[in-house]
Design an enzyme around this catalytic site. Structure first.
Site, mmCIF file in Angstrom:
data_model
loop_
_atom_site.group_PDB
_atom_site.id
_atom_site.type_symbol
_atom_site.label_atom_id
_atom_site.label_comp_id
_atom_site.label_asym_id
_atom_site.label_seq_id
_atom_site.Cartn_x
_atom_site.Cartn_y
_atom_site.Cartn_z
ATOM 1 N N LYS A 13 2.850 -5.899 -10.458
ATOM 2 C CA LYS A 13 3.792 -4.740 -10.004
ATOM 3 C C LYS A 13 5.005 -5.154 -9.803
ATOM 4 O O LYS A 13 6.228 -4.485 -9.988
ATOM 5 C CB LYS A 13 2.862 -3.852 -8.899
ATOM 6 C CG LYS A 13 1.592 -3.233 -9.300
ATOM 7 C CD LYS A 13 0.938 -2.322 -8.510
ATOM 8 C CE LYS A 13 0.584 -2.992 -7.144
ATOM 9 N NZ LYS A 13 -0.427 -3.915 -7.280
ATOM 10 N N ARG A 86 -1.564 3.801 -1.702
ATOM 11 C CA ARG A 86 -2.827 3.082 -2.126
ATOM 12 C C ARG A 86 -4.059 3.985 -1.692
ATOM 13 O O ARG A 86 -5.200 3.457 -1.804
ATOM 14 C CB ARG A 86 -2.844 1.921 -1.289
ATOM 15 C CG ARG A 86 -1.984 0.861 -1.733
ATOM 16 C CD ARG A 86 -2.084 -0.398 -0.786
ATOM 17 N NE ARG A 86 -1.151 -1.326 -1.434
ATOM 18 C CZ ARG A 86 -1.135 -2.594 -1.030
ATOM 19 N NH1 ARG A 86 -1.844 -3.059 -0.129
ATOM 20 N NH2 ARG A 86 -0.192 -3.335 -1.633
ATOM 21 N N ARG A 125 -0.707 -17.171 -7.400
ATOM 22 C CA ARG A 125 0.638 -16.924 -6.964
ATOM 23 C C ARG A 125 1.263 -17.372 -5.661
ATOM 24 O O ARG A 125 0.734 -17.824 -4.565
ATOM 25 C CB ARG A 125 0.391 -15.147 -6.591
ATOM 26 C CG ARG A 125 1.511 -14.582 -5.931
ATOM 27 C CD ARG A 125 1.471 -13.041 -6.143
ATOM 28 N NE ARG A 125 0.422 -12.567 -5.253
ATOM 29 C CZ ARG A 125 0.512 -11.158 -5.109
ATOM 30 N NH1 ARG A 125 1.107 -10.164 -5.974
ATOM 31 N NH2 ARG A 125 -0.199 -10.520 -4.210
ATOM 32 N N ARG A 157 1.399 -16.600 -0.111
ATOM 33 C CA ARG A 157 1.241 -15.319 0.868
ATOM 34 C C ARG A 157 0.086 -15.468 1.630
ATOM 35 O O ARG A 157 -0.871 -15.857 1.233
ATOM 36 C CB ARG A 157 1.252 -14.093 -0.115
ATOM 37 C CG ARG A 157 2.699 -13.384 -0.216
ATOM 38 C CD ARG A 157 2.650 -12.452 -1.210
ATOM 39 N NE ARG A 157 1.558 -11.350 -0.925
ATOM 40 C CZ ARG A 157 1.683 -10.098 -1.555
ATOM 41 N NH1 ARG A 157 2.427 -9.818 -2.295
ATOM 42 N NH2 ARG A 157 0.730 -9.471 -1.270
ATOM 43 N N ARG A 168 -9.153 -7.322 -0.533
ATOM 44 C CA ARG A 168 -8.233 -6.381 -1.244
ATOM 45 C C ARG A 168 -8.705 -5.826 -2.297
ATOM 46 O O ARG A 168 -8.264 -4.461 -2.589
ATOM 47 C CB ARG A 168 -6.764 -7.201 -1.460
ATOM 48 C CG ARG A 168 -5.828 -7.124 -0.270
ATOM 49 C CD ARG A 168 -5.005 -8.281 -0.302
ATOM 50 N NE ARG A 168 -3.795 -8.230 -1.374
ATOM 51 C CZ ARG A 168 -3.372 -9.395 -1.897
ATOM 52 N NH1 ARG A 168 -3.745 -10.271 -1.691
ATOM 53 N NH2 ARG A 168 -2.200 -9.147 -2.913
#
Ligand SMILES: [Zn+2]
Length: 217
Positions: A13, A86, A125, A157, A168
């Site tokens: 995204k 969300r 990531r 992160r 998540r």
């Protein structure tokens, strides 16, 4: 044009929102960045948000909506939302917030990615702590993990550790996935395959936006 970008964590995204922003001259409102920025500033809202993010939890609506309202009141007209809403509750609150400002959403783009691809993207990531650009470790075979824009060392992160990723995904399935039907019901949802290269995915989004019968740009 007011657009929401939906998709599971790791769907790309952030990358797509950035490209859409540039091509269509929209303001990108990424709640992840907004929150990280607030956390960095160390305000009381920021400290509250940090506590939730480190555990991979949803930051409370009142915190996010307060940040969003400020952003929209700054005079932002065309925008792309990335990482918000969300949940159905957030979507309803967003509708109300926009309505109060005499605005509404034009389009919701849903990036579809399968479970395994999602997990492997999240695990690889890395993010630039300075400018926020995200990469996958695969892009740096035999090269140091350094931001191509600003030269800063990349890091994972804090919410990309395995436990937080699991959490998540659970949160996504329970709260965010129902948004697909919510926006379908409003007739503004378009789904796009999130598979393949970022450039390929972006091309599908551009084709969608320019296709006849789509919203006017
Ligand atoms: Zn950077």
């Amino acid at each position: 044009m007011r657009v929401v970008l939906l998709g599971p964590p790791g769907a790309g995204k952030g990358t797509q929102a950035e490209r859409i922003k540039d091509k269509f001259r929209l303001t990108r409102i990424a709640t992840g960045d907004l929150l990280r920025e607030t956390v960095r500033r160390g305000t009381s809202l920021g400290r509250q948000a940090q506590d939730f993010m480190l555990r991979g939890r949803l930051v409370p609506d009142r915190v996010i909506l307060a940040l969003m309202r400020d952003k929209i009141r700054e005079g932002v007209s065309g925008f792309i939302l990335d990482g918000f809403p969300r949940s159905i509750t957030q979507a309803e609150k967003l509708d109300k917030l926009l309505e109060a400002e005499n605005k509404k959403l034009d389009l919701v783009i849903n990036l579809e990615v399968n479970h395994n691809e999602m997990i492997s993207r999240l695990k690889g990531r890395v993010i630039c702590p300075e400018c926020g650009r995200t990469y996958n470790k695969d892009e740096f075979v035999d090269q140091p993990l350094i931001c191509k824009d600003c030269g800063t060392h990349l890091s994972q992160r804090s919410d990309d550790n395995p436990d937080a990723i699991e959490e998540r995904l659970k949160v996504y399935l329970r709260h965010t996935l129902p948004l697909v039907d919510y926006y379908k019901g409003k007739g503004i949802l378009r789904s796009i395959s999130g598979k393949g290269s970022p450039q390929g995915v972006f091309q599908r989004i551009v084709d969608l936006l320019y296709s006849p019968g789509s919203i006017g740009i």
